[in-house]
Design an enzyme around this catalytic site. Structure first.
Site, mmCIF file in Angstrom:
data_model
loop_
_atom_site.group_PDB
_atom_site.id
_atom_site.type_symbol
_atom_site.label_atom_id
_atom_site.label_comp_id
_atom_site.label_asym_id
_atom_site.label_seq_id
_atom_site.Cartn_x
_atom_site.Cartn_y
_atom_site.Cartn_z
ATOM 1 C CE1 TYR A 103 38.821 25.275 32.738
ATOM 2 C CE2 TYR A 103 37.429 27.106 32.094
ATOM 3 C CZ TYR A 103 38.661 26.622 32.442
ATOM 4 O OH TYR A 103 39.739 27.470 32.487
ATOM 5 C CE LYS A 132 40.968 26.295 29.503
ATOM 6 N NZ LYS A 132 40.791 27.745 29.788
#
Length: 298
Positions: free
Chosen positions: A137, A165
């Site tokens: 992330y 992400k």
């Protein structure tokens, strides 16, 4: 590439009781609405879930509720397990693996300004703790600094890491990662500018407003894949207009109030998030009751 994990995922909200306890019934209501939207899956226990205000025990319980509610629906489930403590992250990761989740994801370790080396070793240990693929992330606004393409590339080469992400507007880095790692899944995390991430190479998205307009985001992704830029622009404009309303109200409280207006009993946010009353929000009603928007709700 982990093609089975590509697509559009709702960053799932948490259902709380009026007393702000985890509420199984309301959690199931939120899951049921999202499953009707045609999304690829659900991203469980992330920032949109108010995970920073929840205990590790609550997050583990939520994983079980969502798994049970989604079983048989064909949706992929990604468990966000990122906690300030690596020990707690691994505990949640092992719980998700035991329950049968499809993948894991995690914020970088937060609460302190950890070094690049500490962040790298956090992801290395987490990826090795289970047999599930890990989605890392990048979110500079949450952790206080932007990673470089080289730093993220090093993490993406770790065994067990399947993708990222990407919730940064530095699209140069996103495009560099796409070029360097064609076998990895890249999700874009900015709902209101998803088109830009898709152009830069994202395989899908994970977003808060997908809880309400997931059907629209699936169509937006389909339009981009088909090269139908005009349709994608129209859908992105609707998304942007909704996000602008939420920015005035507060994203999480406004998203939950949106679901309440659509007939989904999802409960309030947990304090210190503010409590919103529907009577005070005519602009939200005007947006959601517009026939052009209603066709995208379920």
């Amino acid at each position: 590439m982990q093609t089975a994990l590509k697509g559009m995922y709702a960053a799932l909200l948490t259902g709380f009781s009026d007393q702000e306890d985890l509420d199984e019934g309301r959690q199931r209501n939120i899951v049921a609405y999202n499953l009707r939207q045609g999304l690829a899956g659900l991203y469980v226990g992330g920032s949109t879930a108010e995970s920073g205000l929840m205990s590790t025990d609550e997050l583990a319980e939520q994983q079980g509720i969502v798994m049970d509610a989604a079983t048989g629906a064909g949706a992929k489930l990604i468990a966000h397990v990122g906690q300030p403590s690596l020990r707690d992250s691994i505990r949640l990761a092992k719980n998700a693996e035991r329950l049968g989740y499809d993948a894991l994801s995690a914020l970088p370790p937060h609460s302190y300004r950890f070094t690049r080396e500490e962040i790298f070793h956090y992801y290395k240990a987490l990826a090795a703790s289970t047999g599930l693929p890990l989605i890392v992330y990048e979110i500079p606004g949450r952790v206080g600094r932007e990673s470089t393409a080289d730093e993220l590339s090093a993490i993406l080469t770790l065994s067990g890491v399947a993708g990222i992400k990407f919730s940064s507007m530095n699209l140069l880095i996103l495009s560099q990662l796409r070029g360097r790692h064609p076998d990895k899944v890249i999700y874009f995390g900015s709902d209101e500018t998803f088109i830009t991430g898709a152009v830069a190479g994202a395989d899908g998205g994970i977003g808060s407003t997908y809880n309400v307009l997931g059907k629209l985001y699936v169509a937006l992704d389909d339009a981009m894949k088909a090269g139908d830029v005009a349709t994608a622009q129209d859908l992105q404009t609707m998304s942007r207009n909704y996000v602008e309303v939420l920015f005035r109200l507060g994203v999480m409280p406004g998203t939950k109030l949106s679901l309440q207006h659509l007939g989904v009993d999802c409960g309030p946010c947990r304090a210190p998030f503010k409590v919103l009353s529907e009577d005070a929000l005519p602009d939200l009603k005007v947006f959601l009751d517009d026939p052009a928007i209603r066709r995208w709700t379920v």
